[in-house]
Design an enzyme around this catalytic site. Structure first.
Site, mmCIF file in Angstrom:
data_model
loop_
_atom_site.group_PDB
_atom_site.id
_atom_site.type_symbol
_atom_site.label_atom_id
_atom_site.label_comp_id
_atom_site.label_asym_id
_atom_site.label_seq_id
_atom_site.Cartn_x
_atom_site.Cartn_y
_atom_site.Cartn_z
ATOM 1 N N ASP A 37 0.848 -1.187 0.000
ATOM 2 C CA ASP A 37 0.000 0.000 0.000
ATOM 3 C C ASP A 37 0.888 1.242 0.000
ATOM 4 O OD1 ASP A 37 -1.973 1.863 0.242
ATOM 5 O OD2 ASP A 37 -2.985 0.887 1.919
ATOM 6 N N ASP A 38 0.890 1.967 -1.095
ATOM 7 C CA ASP A 38 1.634 3.223 -1.236
ATOM 8 C C ASP A 38 3.148 3.026 -1.366
ATOM 9 O OD1 ASP A 38 -0.906 4.188 -0.800
ATOM 10 O OD2 ASP A 38 -0.390 5.492 0.888
ATOM 11 N N CYS A 77 -6.047 3.968 -3.365
ATOM 12 C CA CYS A 77 -6.271 2.595 -2.880
ATOM 13 C C CYS A 77 -7.492 1.894 -3.451
ATOM 14 C CB CYS A 77 -6.401 2.618 -1.357
ATOM 15 S SG CYS A 77 -4.965 3.256 -0.504
ATOM 16 N N ARG A 81 -7.576 -1.384 -6.191
ATOM 17 C CA ARG A 81 -7.897 -2.765 -5.790
ATOM 18 C C ARG A 81 -9.062 -3.314 -6.622
ATOM 19 N NH1 ARG A 81 -5.299 -2.923 -0.510
ATOM 20 N NH2 ARG A 81 -4.002 -1.060 -0.731
ATOM 21 N N HIS A 135 -10.484 -2.753 1.618
ATOM 22 C CA HIS A 135 -10.787 -1.415 1.090
ATOM 23 C C HIS A 135 -11.689 -1.421 -0.141
ATOM 24 C CE1 HIS A 135 -9.141 2.969 1.336
ATOM 25 N NE2 HIS A 135 -10.414 2.840 1.665
ATOM 26 N N SER A 158 -8.218 1.633 5.243
ATOM 27 C CA SER A 158 -6.855 2.104 5.517
ATOM 28 C C SER A 158 -6.596 2.249 7.014
ATOM 29 C CB SER A 158 -6.610 3.453 4.829
ATOM 30 O OG SER A 158 -6.648 3.293 3.437
ATOM 31 N N HIS A 228 1.550 2.274 4.070
ATOM 32 C CA HIS A 228 0.611 3.395 4.179
ATOM 33 C C HIS A 228 0.804 4.065 5.541
ATOM 34 C CE1 HIS A 228 -3.321 5.409 4.506
ATOM 35 N NE2 HIS A 228 -3.494 5.200 3.213
ATOM 36 N N ASP A 280 -0.367 -0.815 -4.740
ATOM 37 C CA ASP A 280 -1.645 -0.281 -5.229
ATOM 38 C C ASP A 280 -1.534 1.091 -5.866
ATOM 39 O OD1 ASP A 280 -1.149 1.124 -2.854
ATOM 40 O OD2 ASP A 280 -3.276 1.226 -2.329
ATOM 41 N N ASN A 281 -0.548 1.867 -5.444
ATOM 42 C CA ASN A 281 -0.361 3.209 -6.027
ATOM 43 C C ASN A 281 1.002 3.723 -5.567
ATOM 44 O OD1 ASN A 281 -2.720 3.762 -3.627
ATOM 45 N ND2 ASN A 281 -0.798 4.877 -3.404
ATOM 46 N N LYS A 301 1.454 9.209 -5.309
ATOM 47 C CA LYS A 301 0.083 8.811 -5.004
ATOM 48 C C LYS A 301 -0.916 9.927 -5.299
ATOM 49 C CE LYS A 301 -2.748 7.504 -0.998
ATOM 50 N NZ LYS A 301 -2.711 6.996 0.393
#
Ligand code: MG
Length: 457
Positions: A37-38, A77, A81, A135, A158, A228, A280-281, A301
């Site tokens: 995540d991130d 996010c 997904r 999420h 998150s 994240h 995810d990003n 992001k």
């Protein structure tokens, strides 16, 4: 959604006919997706980070294939997904909107009529688990167990979405829930241990699957909560990385990934298991030292500049994905659904548009070009940019954070991403034909695309 009889029959028929060959160990590999995540494009040693030390991911890349042009489906996010699990642009499932992601006070989620990768693999006989941050809707009807996963353990959104008082007619956010299947089993869990606990859960599911029936393949989707913000490291992990807390957190994911690969080897299933690692990003740059790095790519992001959506992408399948490959083929998380279906002998849905392509020739035969020529870049529900081959055209741009309104470009901006991956030098004036062709491509795309009912606002 529950697969309809004709679709389920199609899956079973495809399973019976091919590509499976009796005794062919490549026919139905186990499938594992480790999804950060991130995490930024530049946050791993094997992607050039000078002080984050990721020896296990580096080894995974050395034993498999490392992509240099791998994209998430969206720069934040929730839609990212949705794209991975449906193989469709997130706008089609309604997971793009003004609010951009789901919150604890949201009432929407991934609609029941979407067909997920987990549902397709489950119908093809796979045991399925989602372990980590979901999420895609925290209300019961949206949970992983309602979208094809036999087992779920993790937090439903998150890790910063808790403890906010009621405001603007929206209810307060409760302490962070940790769920097993559809039950909350803890609140406010120690976030410093989440990476280790998710890893333990993934390994436990793999062991149980093998013990129950070695011939039945499994699919593990492991979307980590980290890195994240807020960042948390365990006492064992704290202070280890030269990069500070962010490095501690990424290096914990590196060790967890190594433990999973070690387990697959120990259980003698490594050569029948494809593991794919990505994020995810891009990095949450406004968090400064607590955010990651997109390397040489622009922004992070939240943005449709490259740093928002181009991610590390590592594929590992000993004996099948050739060792030590670096692929410059354009590819995306949108492609995992058709690719996994091909490898599993399942058939993707034919009653709706899909936006992914089968990457198996890239992964297994080292096809240098790959099937994907075009990538669309959405911010919220709005198309900001398109890429075809090396050319990327921006109609609008906006930094992920800190630029309150988008900037509209008329004429659009054009960058050649092979020569200028940092998107620094607009060459639109020199390439009017390319600009015109990409504008026509956008027109055709927008005429075809039917957005789903907005689930976010
Ligand atoms: Mg994210």
């Amino acid at each position: 959604m529950k697969l309809t009889a004709p679709l389920a029959c199609t899956v079973l028929l495809a399973l019976a006919l091919g590509p499976a060959v009796a005794g062919d160990e490549t026919a139905r590999p186990n499938l594992v997706v480790i999804f950060c995540d991130d995490l930024g494009y530049g946050d791993l040693s094997c992607y050039g980070h000078p002080t984050i030390h990721t020896p296990r991911l580096d080894q995974m890349a050395a034993e498999g294939m490392r992509f240099t042009q791998f994209y998430s489906a969206a720069p934040v996010c929730t839609p990212s997904r949705a794209g991975l699990l449906t193989g469709r642009l997130p706008l089609r499932s309604g997971l793009c909107g003004r609010r951009r992601v789901l919150f604890p006070d949201s009432t929407g989620g991934l609609p029941d009529d979407e067909v997920t990768l987990a549902e397709l693999l489950s119908s093809a006989g796979y045991a399925t688990a989602c372990i980590g941050k979901w999420h895609l809707g925290h209300l019961p009807q949206y949970l992983p167990t309602r979208h094809g996963f036999d087992y779920y353990f993790g937090i439903p959104y998150s890790n910063d979405m808790h403890g906010r008082p009621a405001q603007n007619n929206r209810p307060a956010w409760q302490p962070l829930p940790l769920m097993r299947n559809e039950e909350i089993v803890e609140t406010a869990p120690d976030q410093g241990r989440l990476t280790e606990r998710y890893t333990d859960e993934a390994i436990g599911f793999i062991r149980r699957s093998i013990d129950a029936d070695r011939s039945r393949p499994f699919f593990v989707y492991l979307p980590h909560t980290m890195p994240h913000v807020p960042l948390h490291a365990s006492s064992d992990d704290s202070g280890r990385s030269l990069r500070g807390l962010y490095g501690d957190v990424v290096e914990a994911i590196d060790r967890g990934t190594g433990r999973i690969l070690d387990t697959l080897r120990e259980l003698n299933v490594a050569e029948n298991t494809l593991v794919f690692f990505s994020s995810d990003n891009g990095p949450w740059l406004s968090q400064k030292l607590n955010g990651g790095s997109a390397g040489c790519l622009r922004d992070g992001k939240g943005s449709t500049w490259e740093g928002g959506m181009r991610e590390p992408g590592i594929a590992w399948w000993p004996g099948h994905v050739p060792e030590g490959q670096v692929s410059h083929a354009m590819a995306s998380t949108l492609d995992l659904l058709p690719t996994f279906c091909q490898l599993a002998g399942a058939t993707p849905p034919t009653d709706r548009p899909l936006d992914g392509y089968d990457l198996s020739a890239v992964l297994l035969k080292g096809d240098r070009v790959g099937p994907r020529e075009i990538m669309y870049f959405y911010r919220g529900a709005e198309l900001f940019a398109v890429r075809r081959g090396p050319w990327k055209l921006h109609l609008r741009t906006q930094s992920g954070y800190g630029q309150p309104r988008p900037e509209t470009h008329d004429p659009p901006l054009l960058f050649h991403l092979d020569r200028d991956p940092g998107e620094s030098f607009d060459v639109a004036k020199n390439q009017p034909q390319v600009v015109a062709e990409l504008q026509e491509l956008i027109r055709q795309h927008q005429a075809e695309l039917r957005p789903g009912k907005n689930q976010l606002d």
